[in-house]
Design an enzyme around this catalytic site. Structure first.
Site, PDB file in Angstrom:
ATOM      1  N   ASN A   1      38.186 -38.715   2.911  1.00 46.96           N
ATOM      2  CA  ASN A   1      38.864 -39.979   2.589  1.00 46.96           C
ATOM      3  C   ASN A   1      40.149 -39.802   1.789  1.00 46.96           C
ATOM      4  OD1 ASN A   1      37.129 -39.127   0.523  1.00 46.96           O
ATOM      5  ND2 ASN A   1      36.939 -41.179  -0.309  1.00 46.96           N
TER       6      ASN A   1
ATOM      7  N   GLU B   1      29.511 -35.658  -6.641  1.00 47.49           N
ATOM      8  CA  GLU B   1      30.188 -36.957  -6.748  1.00 47.49           C
ATOM      9  C   GLU B   1      29.931 -37.709  -5.451  1.00 47.49           C
ATOM     10  OE1 GLU B   1      31.515 -38.168  -9.345  1.00 47.49           O
ATOM     11  OE2 GLU B   1      31.620 -36.346 -10.560  1.00 47.49           O
TER      12      GLU B   1
ATOM     13  N   CYS C   1      35.264 -44.110  -2.646  1.00 48.11           N
ATOM     14  CA  CYS C   1      33.932 -44.346  -3.213  1.00 48.11           C
ATOM     15  C   CYS C   1      33.966 -45.393  -4.315  1.00 48.11           C
ATOM     16  CB  CYS C   1      33.337 -43.038  -3.729  1.00 48.11           C
ATOM     17  SG  CYS C   1      34.308 -42.317  -5.060  1.00 48.11           S
TER      18      CYS C   1
ATOM     19  N   GLU D   1      33.619 -35.333 -13.915  1.00 48.49           N
ATOM     20  CA  GLU D   1      34.846 -34.552 -13.804  1.00 48.49           C
ATOM     21  C   GLU D   1      35.884 -35.165 -14.742  1.00 48.49           C
ATOM     22  OE1 GLU D   1      35.293 -35.117  -9.522  1.00 48.49           O
ATOM     23  OE2 GLU D   1      34.534 -33.104  -9.148  1.00 48.49           O
TER      24      GLU D   1
END
Ligand SMILES: NC(=O)C1=CN([C@@H]2O[C@H](COP(=O)(O)OP(=O)(O)OC[C@H]3O[C@@H](n4cnc5c(N)ncnc54)[C@H](O)[C@@H]3O)[C@@H](O)[C@H]2O)C=CC1
Ligand SMILES: N/C(=C\C=C\C(=O)O)C(=O)O
Length: 487
Positions: free
Chosen positions: A155, A253, A287, A468
């Site tokens: 993405n 993630e 996301c 992160e």
């Protein structure tokens, strides 16, 4: 298999060299549905070669000072920035997003990722404590873990690859990265800049191919002690299973089913355009995109009317059209999956207010077979519907009413995901209260996607494991040791 003559053919990048592969996968231009590129279909053999290169490069790279590594990252950032337009055009063609978005978001953020970690690596400190009664001083040191495996989605291809690559090499690791087989081109283009930036051979190895073949070979390799992954929850489960026998360090993630909570005192002038953007940016393929919009009953009708009007202005067009807000979805299979959710919603009695099946999409003849769809708003839908529970990862958002604060918090938290939420209200006390109670790794109030790269990024519940960011990525990509000195 399409004719291969005019096709762009990628090669793996191992030990500082481009290496051809025995077999290739077709890669499609999402805006036309045509094959335009061939991506290496790598496997165990290529991973073994990359491991050998990364192993050999590790002692030299990890022994360099943080300042030296930082300079290399800065040079790479400068080189990427010089190629910004070429990279933006390539990212758009490969992924389907608009050139405007690639030019203003994806590639600038990839540049920023290198600059950010080039700087932050210089500012970490370690802990030290005294134990006078025992005559001891204790302190911690950190060291790079070794060979880092990075697995990335389709993405935000270069944006997310560099978000992992920059902190991994800044901390002194060597790397084997596997981009998505659907979007490999900008990673391959970046490899051409590594030598000029001063990245020694073997420090960055990029191996292309599919998840089950090359992804699993990377995850299963005993000499790769750490995997950083962004993608879907089923893949994360598989990676966890394969890593378990080796006790690998994992950062996962994953997806989201992100709520926007809009109270009656929200500033709708700001809330509506931002919520259209948070629902449909990058075709809804982020996301962090909003997919459940809870609106307080007293403003529900007004919101819905204005939101649908604003959504209809969110233009779908060919990716090179500067007036387009949205391009094509990533693949035919993904387009069909997204459409299937709308079908299910309709079958359950929900109302589709605009977009798919309601409005007409007009495209030039060359793009008729591209993977385009209109941004779609669904209402009169139950919280139990799959459209309100599962990650659709496309330009589809649901709008539902709520009565009060307690109720909406409970409903917002009632999904398995916990990645990102937005809260809209002008009552500062309420904003704090609600943000604190939401089960979400990130809460944006009266805004969306304003990123502070220093602070932790990541989700709770099924949205992942780990965080992160400046300190979090540094901790993930290093091992800590406590040393005691008796004096
Ligand atoms: N950041 C996010 O939250 C993302 C979520 N998704 C979600 O996942 C759905 C499916 O998209 P996919 O591209 O199929 O995601 P995916 O999770 O299958 O792919 C992500 C990466 O993992 C690799 N991979 C796949 N299977 C693997 C395996 N067994 N071992 C190691 N690596 C493997 C892929 O090749 C790709 O590089 C989307 O519809 C969306 O809902 C997809 C991309 C990003
Ligand atoms: N991980 C994703 C987005 C991250 C955005 C950011 O770091 O700003 C995703 O969409 O998969």
């Amino acid at each position: 298999m399409a004719g291969t003559k005019a096709l762009l053919t990628l090669e793996n990048f191992i030990n500082g060299k481009f290496v051809p592969c025995d077999s290739y996968i077709d890669s499609y231009d999402p805006s036309t549905g045509e094959v335009y590129c061939r991506v290496p279909n790598s496997g165990k053999e290529e991973i073994q070669a990359a491991v050998e290169a990364a192993r050999a490069a590790f002692p030299g790279w990890s022994a360099r000072s943080a300042q030296e590594r930082s300079q290399v990252l800065h040079r790479l950032a400068d080189l990427l920035e010089k190629s910004l337009e070429d990279l933006a055009q390539a990212e758009s063609r490969d992924q389907g997003k608009t050139v405007t978005l690639a030019r203003t978001l994806d590639i600038p953020r990839a540049v920023q990722n290198f600059r950010f970690f080039a700087s932050s690596i210089l500012h970490h400190t370690s802990e030290c404590t005294q134990m006078d009664h025992a005559g001891c001083l204790h302190y911690t040191v950190r060291a790079p873990v070794g060979i880092a495996g990075l697995i990335c989605p389709w993405n935000l291809p270069l944006y997310l690859l560099t978000w992992k690559l920059a902190p991994a090499i800044a901390a002194g690791n060597t790397v084997i990265a596997k981009p998505s087989e659907l979007t490999s081109v900008t990673a391959w283009m970046m490899c051409k800049l590594l030598e000029t930036a001063g990245v020694p051979p073997g420090v960055v190895n990029i191996v292309f191919g599919t998840g089950p073949r090359v992804g699993e070979a990377l995850v299963s390799h005993p000499e790769v002690p750490l995997i950083s992954f962004t993608g879907s929850q089923p893949t994360a489960e598989r990676i966890t299973q394969l890593s378990a026998p080796h006790c690998k360090k994992l950062s996962l993630e994953l997806g989201g089913k992100n709520p926007a909570i809009i109270f009656e005192d929200a500033n709708l002038e700001e809330c509506i355009p931002t919520t259209v953007k948070s629902s449909f940016a990058n075709q809804g393929e982020i996301c962090l995109c909003t997919s459940r919009i809870f609106v307080q009953k007293s403003i529900y009708s007004e919101f819905l009317k204005k939101f649908v009007e604003a959504t209809r202005m969110w233009k779908v067009g060919i990716p090179s059209d500067p007036s387009a807000s949205m391009g094509a979805l990533i693949s035919k299979a993904h387009l069909e999956k997204v459409r299937s959710y709308i079908k299910k919603a309709r079958a359950e009695g929900a109302r589709i207010l605009c977009g798919e099946g309601v409005d007409k999409l007009s495209l030039p003849p060359r793009n008729q077979a591209g993977y385009f769809m209109l941004p779609t708003v669904i209402t009169d839908i139950k919280d139990e519907s799959c459209c309100m529970k599962e990650e659709i990862f496309g330009p589809v958002t649901c709008v539902v009413p709520f009565d009060n604060e307690e109720e909406v918090i409970q409903r917002a938290n009632s999904v398995k995901y916990g990645l990102a939420a937005t809260v809209w209200s002008s009552n500062v006390g309420r904003v704090h209260r609600v943000a604190k109670k939401l089960q979400s790794g990130l809460v944006w109030t009266n805004c969306w996607l304003i990123r502070e790269l220093n602070l932790p990024f990541g989700g709770m519940k099924s949205s992942g494991i780990g965080r992160e960011g400046a300190k979090d990525s540094y901790e993930f990509f290093t091992e800590i040791k406590t040393i005691t000195i008796k004096h």
